[in-house]
Structure formats: structure tokens, C-alpha cells
Design an enzyme around this catalytic site. Structure first.
Site, PDB file in Angstrom:
ATOM      1  N   GLY B 136       0.824  -1.220   0.000  1.00  0.00           N
ATOM      2  CA  GLY B 136       0.000   0.000   0.000  1.00  0.00           C
ATOM      3  C   GLY B 136       0.847   1.254   0.000  1.00  0.00           C
ATOM      4  O   GLY B 136       1.163   1.803   1.057  1.00  0.00           O
ATOM      5  N   SER B 170      -1.949  -3.956  -5.786  1.00  0.00           N
ATOM      6  CA  SER B 170      -2.123  -5.194  -6.548  1.00  0.00           C
ATOM      7  C   SER B 170      -2.601  -6.320  -5.645  1.00  0.00           C
ATOM      8  O   SER B 170      -2.025  -6.529  -4.576  1.00  0.00           O
ATOM      9  CB  SER B 170      -0.803  -5.643  -7.175  1.00  0.00           C
ATOM     10  OG  SER B 170      -0.255  -4.600  -7.915  1.00  0.00           O
ATOM     11  N   GLU B 259      11.938  -2.897  -6.620  1.00  0.00           N
ATOM     12  CA  GLU B 259      10.805  -2.960  -7.536  1.00  0.00           C
ATOM     13  C   GLU B 259      11.227  -2.539  -8.940  1.00  0.00           C
ATOM     14  O   GLU B 259      10.835  -3.145  -9.929  1.00  0.00           O
ATOM     15  CB  GLU B 259       9.692  -2.048  -7.015  1.00  0.00           C
ATOM     16  CG  GLU B 259       8.372  -2.230  -7.755  1.00  0.00           C
ATOM     17  CD  GLU B 259       7.296  -1.280  -7.258  1.00  0.00           C
ATOM     18  OE1 GLU B 259       7.545  -0.544  -6.280  1.00  0.00           O
ATOM     19  OE2 GLU B 259       6.221  -1.273  -7.868  1.00  0.00           O
ATOM     20  N   GLU B 382       9.762   9.585 -16.416  1.00  0.00           N
ATOM     21  CA  GLU B 382      10.235  10.939 -16.122  1.00  0.00           C
ATOM     22  C   GLU B 382      10.878  11.006 -14.737  1.00  0.00           C
ATOM     23  O   GLU B 382      11.889  11.689 -14.542  1.00  0.00           O
ATOM     24  CB  GLU B 382       9.079  11.935 -16.236  1.00  0.00           C
ATOM     25  CG  GLU B 382       8.592  12.161 -17.673  1.00  0.00           C
ATOM     26  CD  GLU B 382       7.901  10.950 -18.293  1.00  0.00           C
ATOM     27  OE1 GLU B 382       7.343  10.127 -17.539  1.00  0.00           O
ATOM     28  OE2 GLU B 382       7.937  10.812 -19.527  1.00  0.00           O
TER      29      GLU B 382
END
Lengths: 373, 398
Positions: B136, B170, B259, B382
Site C-alpha cells: 500500500g 495489486s 521494484e 520521467e
């Protein structure tokens, strides 16, 4: 797959090369060469020979340092970074590879820096060895060679020429080609300087009934393609490394400029529009460097299966160098267009390097072929 | 190339024997498919017995978490042993026995920032596939500006009172627990008042709602916290907060690096090792005769191969103990951009058949749409370029 991490020996070689070239051949030296109309500084070449660079691909029994293709790539990359001009790729990489595969006894002369070579392969505006039509006609015990070779790097200054000529078959066929190792001043050879934008030595070589004998043949009659292809691949990998150095040099100069130049009361490197372009360029250089290292590794371990690795490296390096110099000039603004400032030299060398030994399309097609397209 | 030591080659043959003996042959050489992933957790139901057998064999040897210490349910492998294990798994075409956000993210965070008691309580159930975690982080107002977390946790003495909303969680609807970034100090500067909190999804006041994407059904959810009471402690020495209170940003940053490497890696091997040319030709034999598609395919092939080498180089660098650091932002940036290009090209090649939801090329259209998120999730391209320019190139801020 062999690890692409740099070994300690390689780092030492790189540091040594960088230290030497920064001192002995900064970009200023290229400017001096240009202003004095010379292709390279023979003194620099002698020093390279003393450090064993000319023998980088030559066995120790022939007086070489036998460091291998990855090492040659590191040297070429550092030369690219400072735009050091020399016949290194023509002589120490391509000719040395050809002579070594043909077990020529002239290797020791290359190793000691006593002879320089040029490869005369191209005949048109694009690299295409199979299209060779310069003919070597059998005449008694000799051959009579006639035709025109274009874009011969180091062609005016070289002592000897490795000449790809057709002894059988017709243009477009890979069979029937033969490599001749001849003195550049042999009767019937005319070498016209074709000054190129990078201020280095390129020549157009006209051959008018140049006499050669079987003793001048390097390797096997009619099977010169096998020999020259290996030499070209070695050169392509080294040139890719040089171009990666050119990209790195232009990038470093540009990022330094971004950190210094002030406009609108700000350092221009604080503008996100420029930051993202610089970060993208850095990323591309990182990815390309993997392909460069890989090509050197594959040439050192399985030289007969290096075609994909080499073409991948040359294609990526060509595209990355083009990006680096275009972005470099643009991000410098007006000063980047002036002759007084060095960034333009990088753009010019990148353009010549893009064309030499096969352009992006030539190598992309080879990658596609190797990958079963 | 460094020669393998006797010890390493001994481990290699031992681990290969173990894989061969324990991974059912029905699982090996199975085509990688999202539906074949074993996630575990209380809600998990095995569709196949062979998957269950393989997971249980792996658990028995700690191989669901090869690098974790044995005392926390791992196998305690060294870096080089793990590399050998992965190589043998790939060679023998054995699927990963268990995957989860607990293994990928919470575990590494706890191992780095957790107390021994926290690790003892939370890590073993992860390795056994008993507890499934979700992440989260993002909120409607905290996307690229992740530190702008507004979900608040008020100190109520013996518990925290959590209120707020998370998005892009997810599998939140399948998960048992959530590790979440919550604001524990509203007055501190935005990076300083965040804590990394562990919350039971069965707590009263937690609800989830799946999100439908442009590509259709998705594992993403919205997760709502409505007066959720989170105990301050789950037992002796087991705070519900990992690391120090108000220092959760450090933990989050550490995990984001993990990640990014994962998402960047997604671009590799997607075509099952086949060349792009083969893949395109399988769509239509003549497609490579189209000069534009051919050119784009060659360029993409060149860039993909060079990128795959770069992934290997960085992996070797990480495994040699030298960090990759902020350069992982480059892997994420390049990998996801290449993947988007790949799917654009596949769509062009598939032509009108590609735009059918259920056409001859299966899920091509939803996969293509889904790739558009690659350069957004886990930090946009970006943001990656920002990280590179500030931390790698050291370009000035303002």
C-alpha cells in the site's frame, strides 16, 4: 555467457591509457594535426608502440603483447574519448588480425611500430566487400591489378596496403577474392588525399596495372573473403569501441557545460528539459557499452562466431555516438557551432566512424540475418 | 571468466539433482503463463497437485526464499550459490515454486530494517506461502509524488487509528496483510512524517475495490481504511511499524529500488528466448517484407539484445557485491520503454487481427494496452530520468 564486468587488469589498462592520452593527445592535439595538415603525430604513434599498443593483438613470439580484442577495444575507446588520431585500428587491429591469421612474418614489424597499414576494401560510397570489382588478372607468373579503391582510411600515410581484389568470379560474389599485401609505393599506385570532415587520413587509391606475385598474396588465393572478414570484424569491434569513447567524450563535455553555463540566472543543468535529455543520453551510452564489451569478449573466446556480437556493437555505437554529438552541440547552443570550441570535432569523427567499415543499416542487416529474420 | 570452485560445482550438481527429484516433470518446460504463478495465502486454492508438491518440497528446503537465513524459513544460500540455483532452475526449466510480494519486497525490507522478533513472526509464513502480502504505497494524491502520503495513522495510546485510501494495491482483494505507508506526523516535512506499517487486511474498516484498466480486468485495487484500529504491537518486540516511527520513507526508498529492477527485468525473455523475427513471422509470414516493420524490428532487436546484456552486466555487478545503486533507474527506464516499443511493433504486425479483444493472437491487445503502464508504475520514466540526472549525473537542483 562470459561476464561483462571489467576485470582488474582491464581497469588498470584503461586507467593507464586514459592517463597517457589525456596528457599526450588531448583534443587540442587533433586541432594541431589539422592546422598542420598532418593525419597524425608520428611521435604519438612511436609512444603507443613503446607501450605495446601496436602489438595488442600480436603473439609474444612476434614481439607483441597479445592482450586480445577486449583490450584493443579499451584502448580504442580511450582514443575515442580524446579523439586521438593514429593508424591504430588499420594497423594494430585489422592488419594485425589478417597477418596473424595468415601467419605472416611481418607481424613483428607491426608490433615494434615499424610499419603502418591501410585496408583498401571499399569501392563505392557504402561498405560492401563482396561487391569488390578491382581485378587482379593473372599474367604469366604475376598478377596485374587495376581499379579504384575509395575511402581508404590511413591510405595516404600507410607504408603498406592490404588490398582486396578479385581474382575470380564477379562483383557480388564472396568467392574469388584475394588479399594482397603490397608496398604502398609500388609502381602503378596513385594515392589521392580525400580530406574528410574528421581531419584524418582518407585516400582514394587508383591501381593501374600494379604488378603483384604469389608472394604478395596474404592467405589463400580466391579465399580472401574469409581472411578479410575476420580482420574487418576485429576492426568493426574496435571502431565501435572508439565510437563509444567518442560518445562518452562528447557526453562528458556536455554535462560539464550544463553544470557551468548560466542563463536566466540559473545553471542551465537545472532545467528539467536538459536534464532528461542528458539522462537519456547517459542511459543509451550505458546500454551501448555492454554491447561493446560483449563484442570484445566474443572475439577473444570464439572469433569465428563473432559476427552478431560485432555488428550489434557497431550498430549501437553508431547510433549512440550520433545521439551524443547531436545532443552535445544542441545543448551547448551557439558556442557548440564554433570551430574554436571542441565539441564539433566529436560530431565530425562520429560521422566518419558511422560510415567506416559498415554503417548502421549494414550492421542492422547482419544482426537481422544472424537472428533469423 | 572465473573458474568455478570445486565447492561451487559440487553445489551445482547437488542442487540440479534436488530440482530433478522434486520438481514434477509435468511442471517443467511448461510455457510461462501468468495463470501458473503460485501466490499462496489463506485464500489460495491450488489448481494442480504438481504445483502443490513442488511448493511443499521447496518449503522443506527453504528454497522458496533461497537467500534468507534458515532461521526465518530460507535456505541461507550465499550470493554465488543463489546464482547457481537460478541458473539450474532455468536450465532445467523449473518454475519458481512460490511468488509473492512478501518474498520480493516485505521480506527484504524486514531483513534490512526489522527486529529479530518481527522477522521471526512475519518471515516464516511468507516462505511457507501461508500469508500473502500486498503493498500500500500510492494514493490518489500521491503518485509520482509518493511522499505526499495522506493516509493518516493517529496515535491512540495502545493502537494507531488509520484513515485514508490507497490505490494501485495489486491483489489487495486476495491478500491477507498489507504493508503500507502512513502519515504518523502531520507537522513534519513530508518525507519525515511517514511510517511503514503492517496491517491485517481482516481488520474492521478495511475494504477493497478492484480497478478496471484500459486493458480490462486487472489485479489492481483501491483499498480504503475507515477508522481501522492497528495494534501498536503484535507481541513482545514486535511493533506494527518497521524501522523507526516517522522513518518509513527510508524503508520505502530501499524497496522501490528492488521494484524497479523487477519491472525493468520484465522486458527480457518475454518472447520465450525466440528472436523477434521468429515471433513476427509467426504472426504473418510476409510481415518482414514490409520495409517499415522490418526496419523497426531490426532496431528493436538491436536495442533489446544490448539491453539484455546490460541487465546481465548489472546483475553480475550486484552479485559481485558492488552495488548498482541509482543506476537501477536506468534499467527501469530503458526496459519499460523497450517493452512498449515491442508491443507497438507486434500490434502493427498483427494488423486488424491485433485489435480484436479475442482474436487469433490471444491476449495481444490487452497485453499491448497493459504495457502502457510499464513506464508509469514503480516510478514513471520521467521520475527515472530525474533520478539519473540528479543522483548519477549530479546535475544541479534549482
Amino acid at each position: 555467457m562470459t561476464s561483462l564486468l571489467e576485470t582488474e587488469d582491464e581497469t588498470m589498462l584503461r586507467d593507464a591509457a586514459r592517463g597517457f592520452l589525456t596528457e599526450a593527445s588531448p583534443v587540442r592535439a587533433l586541432r594541431e594535426n589539422r592546422d598542420q595538415s598532418r593525419a597524425y603525430d608520428p611521435g604519438l604513434w612511436r609512444e603507443m608502440a613503446q607501450m605495446g599498443w601496436t602489438g595488442v593483438l600480436i603473439g609474444e613470439d612476434q614481439g607483441g603483447a597479445d592482450m586480445g580484442h577486449r583490450a584493443a577495444g579499451i584502448l580504442a575507446e580511450e582514443m575515442g574519448t580524446t579523439l586521438a588520431a593514429s593508424p591504430f585500428i588499420s594497423t594494430a587491429v585489422m592488419a594485425a588480425t589478417a597477418l596473424r591469421n595468415a601467419a605472416s612474418d611481418r607481424l613483428s614489424q607491426i608490433a615494434e611500430g615499424g610499419v603502418t597499414y591501410a585496408l583498401a576494401v571499399d569501392e563505392g560510397a557504402k561498405h560492401n566487400p563482396a561487391q569488390t570489382s578491382v581485378s587482379a588478372e593473372k599474367s604469366g607468373n604475376a598478377y596485374l591489378i587495376s581499379g579504384v579503391k575509395t575511402f581508404v582510411a590511413d591510405g595516404r600515410s600507410a607504408d603498406r596496403i592490404l588490398l582486396l581484389a578479385r581474382t575470380a568470379g564477379s562483383a557480388g560474389e564472396t568467392a574469388g577474392l584475394t588479399v594482397f599485401d603490397i608496398d604502398a609505393t609500388r609502381a602503378g599506385i596513385t594515392r589521392d588525399a580525400k580530406p574528410t570532415v574528421d581531419s584524418r587520413d582518407h585516400a582514394r587509391i587508383t591501381l593501374d596495372n600494379v604488378e603483384a606475385t604469389g608472394a604478395d598474396i596474404l592467405g589463400t588465393l580466391d579465399d580472401g573473403m574469409t581472411l578479410i572478414a575476420r580482420a574487418l570484424e576485429a576492426g568493426q569491434a574496435a571502431l565501435a569501441a572508439e565510437l563509444s569513447g567518442v560518445a562518452g567524450g562528447a557526453y562528458a563535455m556536455t554535462v560539464n557545460y550544463l553544470k557551468e553555463r548560466k542563463q536566466f540566472d540559473r545553471t542551465i543543468g537545472s532545467f528539467q528539459a536538459l536534464q532528461h535529455r542528458a539522462a537519456h543520453l547517459w542511459s543509451e551510452i550505458e546500454v551501448t557499452s555492454s554491447a561493446i564489451i560483449n563484442a570484445g569478449r566474443v572475439l577473444d573466446t570464439s572469433p569465428k562466431e563473432a559476427s552478431l556480437a560485432v555488428s550489434l556493437a557497431k550498430a549501437r555505437a553508431t547510433a549512440t555516438a550520433k545521439l551524443a554529438v547531436s545532443e552535445g552541440v544542441q545543448m551547448h547552443g551557439g558556442i557548440g557551432m564554433t570551430d574554436e570550441y571542441d565539441i564539433g570535432f566529436y560530431m565530425k569523427r562520429a560521422r566518419v566512424g558511422a560510415e567506416w567499415l559498415g554503417d548502421y543499416g549494414y550492421h542492422a542487416a547482419r544482426v537481422a540475418q544472424a537472428r533469423g529474420f | 571468466m572465473v573458474e568455478e570452485t570445486t565447492e561451487q560445482s559440487g553445489f551445482r550438481s547437488e542442487i540440479a539433482d534436488w530440482i530433478t527429484a522434486n520438481c514434477p516433470s509435468s511442471l517443467r518446460s511448461e510455457v510461462m503463463d501468468e495463470n501458473l504463478i503460485v501466490w499462496g495465502g489463506k485464500n489460495w486454492k491450488f489448481k494442480r497437485q504438481d504445483q502443490k508438491d513442488w511448493m511443499e518440497a521447496a518449503i522443506a528446503r527453504g528454497m522458496t526464499a533461497p537467500r534468507w537465513p534458515v532461521e526465518y524459513g530460507g535456505a541461507g544460500l550465499s550470493r554465488s550459490q543463489e546464482k547457481i540455483f537460478r541458473e539450474e532452475m532455468a536450465r532445467l526449466e523449473a518454475p519458481t515454486p512460490l511468488e509473492s510480494f512478501g518474498l520480493w519486497m516485505l521480506g527484504p525490507a524486514l531483513l534490512e530494517f526489522g527486529t529479530h522478533e518481527q522477522k521471526s513472526l512475519f518471515l516464516p509464513p511468507i516462505t511457507r506461502g501461508e500469508i500473502r502480502w500486498c503493498q500500500g504505497y500510492s494514493e490518489p494524491g500521491a503518485g509520482s509524488d509518493l511522499a505526499n502520503v495522506q493516509t493518516k495513522a493517529e496515535d491512540m495510546g495502545d493502537h494507531w487509528l488509520v484513515n485514508g485510501q490507497k490505490i494501485w494495491t495489486s491483489y489487495a482483494d486476495q491478500a491477507d496483510w498489507i504493508f503500507a505507508l502512513v502519515r504518523t506526523d502531520r507537522d513534519a516535512p513530508k518525507h519525515k512524517g511517514i511510517s511503514f506499517m503492517l496491517i491485517d487486511m481482516r481488520s474492521a474498516g478495511v475494504t477493497t475495490k478492484p480497478i478496471r484498466l484500459i486493458s480490462g480486468k486487472s489485479p489492481f485495487c483501491e483499498t480504503f481504511f475507515d477508522n481501522v484500529k492497528v495494534p501498536k504491537s503484535y507481541g513482545e518486540g514486535i511493533s506494527s511499524i518497521v524501522g523507526e516511527v516517522n522513518r518509513g520513507w527510508d524503508v520505502a526508498k530501499h524497496l522501490l529500488t528492488h521494484e524497479r529492477e523487477m519491472i525493468g527485468g520484465g522486458a527480457r525473455g518475454l518472447l520465450g528466448g525466440r528472436s523477434l523475427g521468429d515471433f513476427l513471422s509467426s504472426l504473418d509470414d510476409n510481415i518482414l517484407a514490409d520495409p517499415v516493420i522490418r526496419t523497426q524490428a531490426m532496431e528493436l532487436e538491436i536495442d533489446s539484445l544490448a539491453f539484455a546484456m546490460t541487465m546481465e552486466r548489472y546483475k553480475d555487478q550486484a552479485q559481485s557485491g558492488r552495488g548498482v545503486g541509482n543506476a537501477s533507474a536506468m534499467l527501469k527506464y530503458c526496459g519499460t520503454e523497450i517493452n512498449k516499443r515491442r508491443y507497438e511493433l507486434l500490434m502493427s504486425a498483427a494488423g486488424s487481427e491485433g485489435v480484436e479483444w479475442d482474436g487469433p493472437h490471444g491476449a495481444l491487445a490487452p497485453e499491448w494496452l497493459r504495457t502502457k503502464a510499464n513506464s508509469i508504475e514503480g516510478g514513471t520514466s520521467e521520475v527515472m530520468l530525474d533520478i539519473i540526472s540528479k543522483r548519477v549525473l549530479e546535475l544541479p537542483g534549482k
